[in-house]
Scaffold this motif. Structure first.
Motif, short mmCIF file in Angstrom:
data_model
loop_
_atom_site.label_atom_id
_atom_site.label_comp_id
_atom_site.label_asym_id
_atom_site.label_seq_id
_atom_site.Cartn_x
_atom_site.Cartn_y
_atom_site.Cartn_z
N MET A 48 0.83 -1.21 0.00
CA MET A 48 0.00 0.00 0.00
C MET A 48 0.86 1.26 0.00
O MET A 48 0.56 2.23 -0.70
CB MET A 48 -0.94 0.01 1.21
CG MET A 48 -2.07 -0.99 1.12
SD MET A 48 -3.11 -1.01 2.59
CE MET A 48 -3.95 0.55 2.42
N VAL A 49 1.94 1.25 0.76
CA VAL A 49 2.84 2.42 0.81
C VAL A 49 3.47 2.65 -0.56
O VAL A 49 3.54 3.78 -1.04
CB VAL A 49 3.92 2.25 1.90
CG1 VAL A 49 4.96 3.35 1.82
CG2 VAL A 49 3.28 2.22 3.28
N ARG A 59 1.08 12.62 -9.04
CA ARG A 59 0.36 13.87 -8.85
C ARG A 59 1.27 15.02 -8.43
O ARG A 59 0.83 16.17 -8.37
CB ARG A 59 -0.72 13.71 -7.78
CG ARG A 59 -1.83 12.78 -8.19
CD ARG A 59 -2.81 12.59 -7.05
NE ARG A 59 -3.86 11.67 -7.39
CZ ARG A 59 -5.14 11.96 -7.30
NH1 ARG A 59 -5.53 13.13 -6.86
NH2 ARG A 59 -6.04 11.06 -7.62
N GLY A 60 2.51 14.71 -8.08
CA GLY A 60 3.45 15.75 -7.67
C GLY A 60 3.20 16.28 -6.26
O GLY A 60 3.41 17.46 -5.99
N VAL A 61 2.73 15.39 -5.37
CA VAL A 61 2.49 15.77 -3.98
C VAL A 61 3.17 14.75 -3.08
O VAL A 61 3.64 13.71 -3.53
CB VAL A 61 0.97 15.83 -3.66
CG1 VAL A 61 0.27 16.88 -4.51
CG2 VAL A 61 0.31 14.48 -3.84
N LEU A 66 -1.38 13.42 -0.24
CA LEU A 66 -2.30 12.56 -0.98
C LEU A 66 -3.32 11.92 -0.05
O LEU A 66 -4.52 11.94 -0.32
CB LEU A 66 -1.52 11.47 -1.72
CG LEU A 66 -2.36 10.48 -2.51
CD1 LEU A 66 -3.01 11.17 -3.71
CD2 LEU A 66 -1.51 9.29 -2.96
N ILE A 67 -2.86 11.39 1.07
CA ILE A 67 -3.76 10.76 2.02
C ILE A 67 -4.76 11.78 2.56
O ILE A 67 -5.96 11.51 2.65
CB ILE A 67 -2.96 10.09 3.16
CG1 ILE A 67 -2.16 8.90 2.61
CG2 ILE A 67 -3.89 9.64 4.29
CD1 ILE A 67 -1.12 8.35 3.57
N LYS A 68 -4.28 12.97 2.90
CA LYS A 68 -5.17 14.02 3.40
C LYS A 68 -6.21 14.41 2.35
O LYS A 68 -7.40 14.58 2.66
CB LYS A 68 -4.38 15.27 3.80
CG LYS A 68 -3.61 15.12 5.08
CD LYS A 68 -2.86 16.43 5.36
CE LYS A 68 -2.08 16.39 6.62
NZ LYS A 68 -1.40 17.67 6.88
N MET A 69 -5.79 14.55 1.09
CA MET A 69 -6.73 14.90 0.02
C MET A 69 -7.80 13.83 -0.12
O MET A 69 -9.00 14.14 -0.24
CB MET A 69 -6.00 15.09 -1.31
CG MET A 69 -5.16 16.33 -1.39
SD MET A 69 -4.47 16.65 -3.03
CE MET A 69 -3.64 15.14 -3.46
#
Length: 79
Positions: A48-49, A59-61, A66-69
């Protein structure tokens, strides 16, 4: 920086008139009720990681962003 002292009524009047009130606010002690950060721990499998990292890189993050989004999107959709 030390905030300049004025009365509450004068502060409210300046704020309501759209004037700059920043000289009268000590921003070092400002709070946003309900928006304080809290740390949580979540365990993920290695696979998963790796998948999160691949998607975050695409996505360039960061992985954390990403998890927060994704969680924010899910919570907003549940409302």
């Amino acid at each position: 920086m030390t905030a300049k002292t004025i009365s509450g009524a004068a502060f409210d009047a300046k704020f309501d008139a759209g004037e700059d009130i920043s000289d009268h606010v000590d921003w070092s002690t400002a709070r946003r009720p309900g928006l304080e950060k809290r740390r949580v721990n979540i365990d993920f499998t290695d696979q998963m990681v790796r998948r999160l990292d691949t998607e975050a890189q695409r996505r360039g993050v960061t992985r954390q962003s990403l998890i927060k989004m994704w969680i924010a999107d899910r919570l907003d959709g549940a409302a």
